[in-house]
Write an enzyme that holds these catalytic residues in place. Structure first.
Site, PDB file in Angstrom:
ATOM      1  N   HIS A   1     -60.672  47.208  26.121  1.00  0.00           N
ATOM      2  CA  HIS A   1     -61.309  45.860  26.901  1.00  0.00           C
ATOM      3  C   HIS A   1     -60.877  45.667  28.106  1.00  0.00           C
ATOM      4  O   HIS A   1     -62.244  44.993  29.054  1.00  0.00           O
ATOM      5  CB  HIS A   1     -60.794  44.572  26.271  1.00  0.00           C
ATOM      6  CG  HIS A   1     -61.709  44.851  24.692  1.00  0.00           C
ATOM      7  ND1 HIS A   1     -63.237  44.699  24.841  1.00  0.00           N
ATOM      8  CD2 HIS A   1     -60.560  44.735  23.969  1.00  0.00           C
ATOM      9  CE1 HIS A   1     -63.254  44.952  23.881  1.00  0.00           C
ATOM     10  NE2 HIS A   1     -62.474  44.691  23.042  1.00  0.00           N
TER      11      HIS A   1
ATOM     12  N   LYS B   1     -70.716  32.378  32.136  1.00  0.00           N
ATOM     13  CA  LYS B   1     -69.754  34.028  32.519  1.00  0.00           C
ATOM     14  C   LYS B   1     -68.184  33.118  32.631  1.00  0.00           C
ATOM     15  O   LYS B   1     -68.158  32.174  33.116  1.00  0.00           O
ATOM     16  CB  LYS B   1     -69.257  35.250  32.979  1.00  0.00           C
ATOM     17  CG  LYS B   1     -69.648  34.753  34.004  1.00  0.00           C
ATOM     18  CD  LYS B   1     -70.081  36.194  35.202  1.00  0.00           C
ATOM     19  CE  LYS B   1     -71.471  37.140  34.892  1.00  0.00           C
ATOM     20  NZ  LYS B   1     -70.730  37.800  34.046  1.00  0.00           N
ATOM     21  N   ARG B   2     -66.943  33.268  32.264  1.00  0.00           N
ATOM     22  CA  ARG B   2     -66.261  32.522  32.253  1.00  0.00           C
ATOM     23  C   ARG B   2     -65.535  32.830  33.759  1.00  0.00           C
ATOM     24  O   ARG B   2     -65.879  33.225  35.173  1.00  0.00           O
ATOM     25  CB  ARG B   2     -64.507  33.351  32.000  1.00  0.00           C
ATOM     26  CG  ARG B   2     -64.268  32.993  30.441  1.00  0.00           C
ATOM     27  CD  ARG B   2     -64.043  31.545  29.585  1.00  0.00           C
ATOM     28  NE  ARG B   2     -62.348  31.394  30.107  1.00  0.00           N
ATOM     29  CZ  ARG B   2     -62.045  30.742  29.862  1.00  0.00           C
ATOM     30  NH1 ARG B   2     -61.349  31.203  28.057  1.00  0.00           N
ATOM     31  NH2 ARG B   2     -59.900  30.731  30.016  1.00  0.00           N
TER      32      ARG B   2
ATOM     33  N   LYS C   1     -65.256  37.833  38.601  1.00  0.00           N
ATOM     34  CA  LYS C   1     -66.705  38.193  38.454  1.00  0.00           C
ATOM     35  C   LYS C   1     -66.835  37.617  39.292  1.00  0.00           C
ATOM     36  O   LYS C   1     -68.427  37.423  39.611  1.00  0.00           O
ATOM     37  CB  LYS C   1     -66.626  37.141  37.505  1.00  0.00           C
ATOM     38  CG  LYS C   1     -66.125  38.466  35.817  1.00  0.00           C
ATOM     39  CD  LYS C   1     -66.303  36.989  34.656  1.00  0.00           C
ATOM     40  CE  LYS C   1     -65.899  36.990  33.145  1.00  0.00           C
ATOM     41  NZ  LYS C   1     -66.348  38.639  32.433  1.00  0.00           N
TER      42      LYS C   1
ATOM     43  N   THR D   1     -71.100  41.728  28.759  1.00  0.00           N
ATOM     44  CA  THR D   1     -72.126  41.361  27.332  1.00  0.00           C
ATOM     45  C   THR D   1     -73.215  40.510  27.942  1.00  0.00           C
ATOM     46  O   THR D   1     -73.938  40.427  27.204  1.00  0.00           O
ATOM     47  CB  THR D   1     -72.069  41.237  26.154  1.00  0.00           C
ATOM     48  OG1 THR D   1     -70.507  39.835  25.589  1.00  0.00           O
ATOM     49  CG2 THR D   1     -71.046  42.111  25.571  1.00  0.00           C
TER      50      THR D   1
ATOM     51  N   LYS E   1     -77.412  39.987  27.537  1.00  0.00           N
ATOM     52  CA  LYS E   1     -77.770  38.813  26.364  1.00  0.00           C
ATOM     53  C   LYS E   1     -79.254  38.186  27.604  1.00  0.00           C
ATOM     54  O   LYS E   1     -80.674  37.918  27.134  1.00  0.00           O
ATOM     55  CB  LYS E   1     -76.777  37.651  26.234  1.00  0.00           C
ATOM     56  CG  LYS E   1     -76.234  38.223  25.343  1.00  0.00           C
ATOM     57  CD  LYS E   1     -74.578  37.209  25.804  1.00  0.00           C
ATOM     58  CE  LYS E   1     -73.645  37.308  25.164  1.00  0.00           C
ATOM     59  NZ  LYS E   1     -72.732  36.554  25.549  1.00  0.00           N
TER      60      LYS E   1
HETATM   61  C1  LIG Z   1     -71.585  36.756  26.281  1.00  0.00           C
HETATM   62  C2  LIG Z   1     -70.431  35.183  26.359  1.00  0.00           C
HETATM   63  C3  LIG Z   1     -69.461  35.058  27.327  1.00  0.00           C
HETATM   64  C4  LIG Z   1     -69.412  37.025  27.766  1.00  0.00           C
HETATM   65  O1  LIG Z   1     -69.817  37.185  28.958  1.00  0.00           O
HETATM   66  P1  LIG Z   1     -69.536  38.115  30.642  1.00  0.00           P
HETATM   67  O2  LIG Z   1     -70.523  37.489  31.055  1.00  0.00           O
HETATM   68  O3  LIG Z   1     -70.088  39.317  30.042  1.00  0.00           O
HETATM   69  O4  LIG Z   1     -67.971  38.010  30.698  1.00  0.00           O
HETATM   70  C5  LIG Z   1     -68.542  35.101  27.596  1.00  0.00           C
HETATM   71  N1  LIG Z   1     -68.625  33.360  27.053  1.00  0.00           N
HETATM   72  C6  LIG Z   1     -69.790  33.359  25.822  1.00  0.00           C
HETATM   73  C7  LIG Z   1     -69.862  31.916  25.347  1.00  0.00           C
HETATM   74  C8  LIG Z   1     -71.311  33.743  25.421  1.00  0.00           C
HETATM   75  O5  LIG Z   1     -72.122  34.059  25.040  1.00  0.00           O
END
Ligand SMILES: *Cc1c(COP(=O)(O)O)cnc(C)c1O
Length: 824
Positions: A369, A560-561, A566, A668, A672
């Site tokens: 990952h 995101k985190r 990032k 991911t 979305k």
């Molecule tokens: C999809 C998702 C992530 C992953 O987000 P990235 O932008 O790919 O880092 C992290 N936290 C939650 C709650 C998510 O639904």
């Protein structure tokens, strides 16, 4: 107990799915399960009663599904993951079982709003971010595709912490999600296994001269199963997620009891139950804590014993195991499964090394990952010596045999032995869990084309040469059920009205929406839905944060985190630059904009926490500047989790996916947001690269340094200060931060950030700033041409079909697991 007579006498009702039957079930559960009547019932009572109604319908289908898997003697997939970030289950279950409308109607008759009950459910937040959410999407897809897939993990008593923002600072609050009862789980006290730690290994020879090993003594903890049903979409399949909870061994320190040390013995009991107490809140970095390794072995050992037990109910020859069982390791966290399987096959089932190894490698596969060095797991050999002595022996023997083969292939090349050895001999000897996982698996996969390419050509280049074809790519995906059908009901209806409802179970069909991209009336409906979603989140922001946002501004989202790679800082620099422009030229024709940030920082990651504080300080300064506050706004939405994601993502117009190239394995969140019609501003990183291919270069805003540019820059010796000196915009922004413009009460508050950027800037924020502003201005120009923007947004939704986790799971099934759907 169980014989043919009792079985034939045993009949249970199949509960109806019409609103009358559901209404009756709710009433029954309120009285008989909760013990309340409508006069005394609280909203929570109604919620629990209703959840039991849904749970009843899940369990009927669950039993039938499990029976059919036994009947077909199907090959099973076991997905081993430390994390499952599921979120809420209620509405997802209603939609997947197709009882949503009937339930709404039944509750209305009883005077209850389904929407109210929905909001009372706690998130199951047993994960940090992308990795855990991927596992949850995979469970949904396996069930929806009729694949006999089982999740295995830990039932953490405390999931991901709840984030509160206090004076701009992140505060972590414990999330005891189980205190209000979890209606979705079924405790299985009869399914439990003894998990050993410590002790010693006895070696002896039997009469035929064969050596045997016996791991004895040490401490025993009990792993007890809890099952959560996972419904597929409109197919009556319900799969299982089995989570393990630690219980003290009944005989735990019986000696102490006998010696009268009652309290000490009880304290020991709680110590052993600590194993499943809390999720480590670290994303993309390792935690070298003994308790973490105990957690890993705890759920892995219980899961393997359970998998073998299920295998032996219908088979007796372990050589058939690879035909009936595939085990996927979600990152290296469960990699200890490889020596544990070897131990079980050899020490418990008397197999010789060679057949045991053959079976093991055919059963296991491993998903990588991340390439970040701080996330590659290693454990000191010493730790294994005391905690898992038998596993250490097995690992060393795996390594000895591997190095022997490697040596034959590369005679005299000591360096390659050192590089690929499972044991890192530099300094304190450590076990490289990724090497163990690669050697012990038949397939290793990266999670996007770029990431897998980097695995093969850089990180694991030597392994790729040694095992040609073992490292493959399977690009991540997201479930269209939760991330569009559930989270964006308005858009779902519009899509189904246009092209029919088939897209929900086959997202490739959403491509038919392309035909409507130029259709003006469709564009207007699409835009009206986006506006409605923006109004909805604006209301939530107003209610919970007491801040006004204008839904007619551009909603520019990064959720995101919080992590340096990032690059939330790069996004914030853009916000400050836009602020400076408004200050300098109050009459400028800038696009009014609302920045939405959301994300948690690991509690020990001080830089990430400081970034959160800076975002909030900048937001305050802008709020308090009446000359700009109607055209620029920054909102930090606290406690980003699956539920807040489902509220924010449908309202997004721009999606920020701006990681330093080569650092985001896939992402991911990017998928979305695009699926919900947000346009991406992104680097050539992770799955952004494939999104660009699918969407067309003209429908995504790609900018910035690419992986080879960054390698070159590093080789030349990257000098961030040069960018500061040559770009007056950057210079002004950094000076403002460094001199306390955003923190006048403490001017040096952000020196750690500015020093790091000027002297190191490991993540190339300064180098990418100019290109980023360029693409942002381009996006704004298009935003001012609504027809063009809406066409692009529709094409984004229409062309994201590839990124369904159904497609991802089909690839795993075919290329790695060799499993097929069970027809039911
Ligand atoms: C999809 C998702 C992530 C992953 O987000 P990235 O932008 O790919 O880092 C992290 N936290 C939650 C709650 C998510 O639904």
């Amino acid at each position: 107990m169980s014989n043919d007579v009792t079985h034939s006498a045993f009949k249970y009702d199949y509960l109806g799915s019409d609103s009358k039957a559901i209404q009756r079930s709710v009433s029954n559960h309120l009285v008989y399960t909760i013990g309340k009547d409508p006069f005394t019932a609280t909203e929570h009572d109604w919620m629990m009663a209703f959840s039991h109604v849904v749970r009843d319908r899940l369990i009927e289908r669950w039993m039938e599904t499990q029976r059919s898997y036994y009947k077909h003697d199907a090959k099973r997939v076991y997905y081993l993951s430390m994390e499952f970030l599921i979120g809420r289950s209620l509405i997802n279950s209603l939609l997947n079982m197709d009882i949503h409308n009937a339930c709404g109607k039944a509750l209305k008759k009883l005077g209850i709003e389904l929407e109210r009950l929905r909001s009372l459910e706690h998130d199951a937040a047993l994960g940090n971010g992308g990795l855990g959410r991927l596992a949850a999407c995979f469970l949904d897809s396996m069930a929806s595709l009729n694949i006999p897939g089982y999740g295995y993990g830990i039932r953490f008593e405390y999931g991901m912490f709840r984030q509160q923002i206090d004076n701009g600072n992140q505060i972590e609050l414990p999330e005891n999600w189980l205190v209000h009862d979890n209606p979705w789980e079924f405790p299985r006290p009869e399914v439990s296994y003894r998990i050993r730690y410590g002790g010693r290994v006895m070696e002896y020879q039997d009469s035929s001269g064969r050596r045997h090993f016996d791991w004895i003594d040490g401490d025993i903890v009990i792993a007890q199963a809890y099952d959560t049903p996972i419904p597929g979409y409109h197919n009556d399949t319900v799969n299982n997620l089995r989570l393990w909870s630690a219980k003290a061994h009944e005989a735990f320190d019986l000696n102490q009891f006998n010696q009268g040390e009652y309290t000490e013995a009880v304290v020991g009991k709680t110590l052993s139950e600590n194993i499943s107490k809390v999720l480590y809140p670290n994303d993309s970095s390792t935690m070298n804590k003994l308790l973490r390794l105990k957690q890993q072995y705890f759920f892995v050992s219980a899961s393997l014993k359970d998998i073998l037990r299920r295998f032996f109910t219908d088979h007796d020859d372990l050589h058939e195991l690879p035909d009936k069982v595939a085990i996927q390791l979600n990152d290296t966290h469960p990699a200890i499964a490889i020596p544990e399987m070897m131990r079980l096959l050899m020490d418990k089932h008397q197999l010789e090394w060679q057949p045991a190894w053959e079976i093991t490698t055919r059963v296991f596969s491993y998903t990588n990952h991340t390439l970040l060095p701080e996330a590659l797991e290693t454990w000191p050999v010493k730790t294994f010596e005391t905690l898992l002595p038998r596993h250490l022996q097995v690992i060393l023997e795996i390594n000895r045999r591997f190095l022997l083969m490697l040596g034959h292939r590369h005679p005299g090349d000591m360096d390659i032995l050192r590089r690929l050895s499972i044991i890192d001999e530099r300094g304190e000897r450590r076990i490289r869990m990724a090497h163990l996982a690669i050697i012990g698996s038949h397939k290793v996969n990266g999670v996007s084309a770029l990431h897998s390419e980097l695995l093969r050509n850089a990180t694991f280049r030597d392994f790729d040469r040694f095992y040609p074809g073992k490292i493959i790519n399977i690009t991540n995906g997201i479930t269209p059920r939760r991330w569009l059908y559930l989270s964006n009901r308005r858009l779902s209806s519009l899509i189904s009205d246009a092209i029919g409802p088939e897209w929900v179970k086959d997202l490739s069909k959403i491509q038919q929406l392309e035909a409507f991209a130029e259709d003006h009336s469709f564009q207007e409906k699409f835009a009206a839905i986006k506006l409605a979603n923006k109004k909805h989140i604006s209301k939530l922001i107003n209610y919970f944060l007491e801040k006004q946002v204008d839904p007619h501004t551009l909603f520019d989202v990064q959720v995101k985190r919080i992590h340096e790679y990032k690059r939330q800082l790069l996004n914030l620099f853009r916000a400050i630059e836009l602020y400076n422009r408004l200050v300098d030229d109050p009459g400028c024709a800038c696009v009014p904009r609302t920045f939405l940030f959301g994300g948690k920082a690991a509690p020990g990651y001080s830089m990430a926490k400081l970034i959160i504080r800076l975002i909030n300080d900048v937001a305050d300064v802008i709020d308090n500047d009446p000359a700009v506050s109607d055209r620029l706004k920054i909102i930090f939405i606290p406690n980003y989790d699956v539920t807040t994601a489902t509220d924010i993502i449908p309202a997004a117009e721009l999606s920020q996916q701006i990681s330093t190239a080569g650092m985001e394995a896939s992402g991911t969140g990017n998928m979305k947001l695009a699926l919900n019609g947000a346009l991406t501003m992104g680097t050539m990183d992770g799955a952004n690269v494939e999104m660009r291919e699918q969407l067309g270069d003209e429908n995504i805003f790609i900018f910035g340094l690419q992986t080879d540019d960054i390698a070159r820059l590093n080789q030349l010796g990257y000098q961030p200060r040069q960018y500061y000196e040559s770009d007056p915009r950057l210079r002004r922004i950094i000076d403002m931060i460094a001199n306390g413009f955003f923190s006048p009460e403490e001017p040096t508050r952000y020196r750690m950030i500015t020093d790091s950027l000027l002297n190191v800037d490991h993540f190339k924020v300064l180098a990418d700033f100019d290109a980023y502003m360029g693409i942002s201005d381009q996006a704004d120009t298009i935003y001012q041409q609504p027809d063009t923007w809406n066409r692009m947004a529709i094409l984004n939704t229409a062309r994201m079909g590839y990124f369904s986790s159904d497609r991802t799971i089909s690839e795993y099934a075919e290329k790695i697991w060799q499993v097929s759907p069970v027809s039911r």
